[in-house]
Scaffold this motif. Sequence first.
Motif, PDB file in Angstrom:
ATOM      1  N   UNK A   1       0.812  -1.232   0.000  1.00  0.00           N
ATOM      2  CA  UNK A   1       0.000   0.000   0.000  1.00  0.00           C
ATOM      3  C   UNK A   1       0.842   1.278   0.000  1.00  0.00           C
ATOM      4  N   UNK A   2       2.092   1.171   0.522  1.00  0.00           N
ATOM      5  CA  UNK A   2       2.905   2.368   0.723  1.00  0.00           C
ATOM      6  C   UNK A   2       3.748   2.745  -0.489  1.00  0.00           C
ATOM      7  N   UNK A   3       4.016   1.803  -1.405  1.00  0.00           N
ATOM      8  CA  UNK A   3       5.040   2.067  -2.419  1.00  0.00           C
ATOM      9  C   UNK A   3       4.704   3.232  -3.338  1.00  0.00           C
ATOM     10  N   UNK A   4       3.433   3.405  -3.706  1.00  0.00           N
ATOM     11  CA  UNK A   4       3.079   4.547  -4.558  1.00  0.00           C
ATOM     12  C   UNK A   4       3.206   5.859  -3.795  1.00  0.00           C
ATOM     13  N   UNK A   5       2.704   5.884  -2.564  1.00  0.00           N
ATOM     14  CA  UNK A   5       2.772   7.114  -1.769  1.00  0.00           C
ATOM     15  C   UNK A   5       4.198   7.454  -1.375  1.00  0.00           C
ATOM     16  N   UNK A   6       5.024   6.440  -1.113  1.00  0.00           N
ATOM     17  CA  UNK A   6       6.417   6.704  -0.736  1.00  0.00           C
ATOM     18  C   UNK A   6       7.181   7.326  -1.898  1.00  0.00           C
ATOM     19  N   UNK A   7       6.926   6.856  -3.113  1.00  0.00           N
ATOM     20  CA  UNK A   7       7.602   7.435  -4.280  1.00  0.00           C
ATOM     21  C   UNK A   7       7.147   8.876  -4.503  1.00  0.00           C
ATOM     22  N   UNK A   8       5.846   9.121  -4.395  1.00  0.00           N
ATOM     23  CA  UNK A   8       5.338  10.498  -4.555  1.00  0.00           C
ATOM     24  C   UNK A   8       5.864  11.417  -3.466  1.00  0.00           C
ATOM     25  N   UNK A   9       5.975  10.887  -2.246  1.00  0.00           N
ATOM     26  CA  UNK A   9       6.462  11.700  -1.132  1.00  0.00           C
ATOM     27  C   UNK A   9       7.939  11.999  -1.274  1.00  0.00           C
ATOM     28  N   UNK A  10       8.734  10.988  -1.618  1.00  0.00           N
ATOM     29  CA  UNK A  10      10.188  11.163  -1.683  1.00  0.00           C
ATOM     30  C   UNK A  10      10.581  12.155  -2.760  1.00  0.00           C
ATOM     31  N   UNK A  11       9.909  12.102  -3.891  1.00  0.00           N
ATOM     32  CA  UNK A  11      10.308  12.945  -5.008  1.00  0.00           C
ATOM     33  C   UNK A  11       9.402  14.163  -5.170  1.00  0.00           C
ATOM     34  N   UNK A  12       8.722  14.511  -4.082  1.00  0.00           N
ATOM     35  CA  UNK A  12       7.997  15.771  -4.022  1.00  0.00           C
ATOM     36  C   UNK A  12       9.003  16.882  -3.712  1.00  0.00           C
ATOM     37  N   UNK A  13       8.756  18.057  -4.257  1.00  0.00           N
ATOM     38  CA  UNK A  13       9.688  19.167  -3.987  1.00  0.00           C
ATOM     39  C   UNK A  13       9.610  19.615  -2.531  1.00  0.00           C
ATOM     40  N   UNK A  14       8.608  19.127  -1.784  1.00  0.00           N
ATOM     41  CA  UNK A  14       8.505  19.489  -0.362  1.00  0.00           C
ATOM     42  C   UNK A  14       9.678  18.940   0.432  1.00  0.00           C
ATOM     43  N   UNK A  15      10.155  17.745   0.094  1.00  0.00           N
ATOM     44  CA  UNK A  15      11.256  17.125   0.846  1.00  0.00           C
ATOM     45  C   UNK A  15      12.553  17.890   0.598  1.00  0.00           C
ATOM     46  N   UNK A  16      12.930  18.004  -0.662  1.00  0.00           N
ATOM     47  CA  UNK A  16      14.183  18.688  -0.999  1.00  0.00           C
ATOM     48  C   UNK A  16      14.126  20.158  -0.600  1.00  0.00           C
ATOM     49  N   UNK A  17      12.990  20.809  -0.853  1.00  0.00           N
ATOM     50  CA  UNK A  17      12.847  22.226  -0.513  1.00  0.00           C
ATOM     51  C   UNK A  17      12.970  22.485   0.974  1.00  0.00           C
ATOM     52  N   UNK A  18      12.369  21.627   1.791  1.00  0.00           N
ATOM     53  CA  UNK A  18      12.440  21.778   3.244  1.00  0.00           C
ATOM     54  C   UNK A  18      13.876  21.697   3.745  1.00  0.00           C
TER      55      UNK A  18
END
Length: 202
Positions: A110-127
Amino acid sequence: MNVLSEFLIIALSAAVLQNAVFTRGLGSSRDTLMMGAPRRIFAFGAALTFITVVSAALAWPLNRLLREQQLSTRLGIRYLTSISTLACVCAVFTLLYLVTRAWFPRIHYPLRRDAANAAFSCAVLGTILIAFSGGYGFVKTVGFAFGSGIGYTAALLLVREGRRRIALSDVPRAFRGLPIMLLYIGILSLAIYGLIGHQLPT
């Protein structure tokens, strides 16, 4: 006690006053803003928070080493901090993917799609890059990453609640869907800007 209070203050500031969505516009893609079920929002927020915190904890000593040794200047690579931070995010995502697939398959699928979207969201790198540009120490950087993840999850829940209430209202046809959501998010952003006391450009 001083370290804990420093962590909590910066985390609260990142979650409310410097919210990734409402004050920075980070990670506000149509797919994430239109998430429906609260359970999926919490799963996405947990993945994003985990990846951001662990990536920040890995990237901070690496960034400090790059600054102290002036490797960016020596190697002639202008954006070495961004590249190394992105490499840390990729490493954390890969590790999370492999560990959950090997030992926690019930969480992995269940997590693999959300984890990929979360990891490569600009929110992570930007933060992480915002924390670095602020010159925060290790505790403040990790606290800022944690607070940003919590604030991002809260922002998605607020957007979902706003979308649910707007669906019950009589909205003109031209504004239905994404346009009315952008207006709603813009009004929330202005409210937070008023709370902080930022001056809007004239």
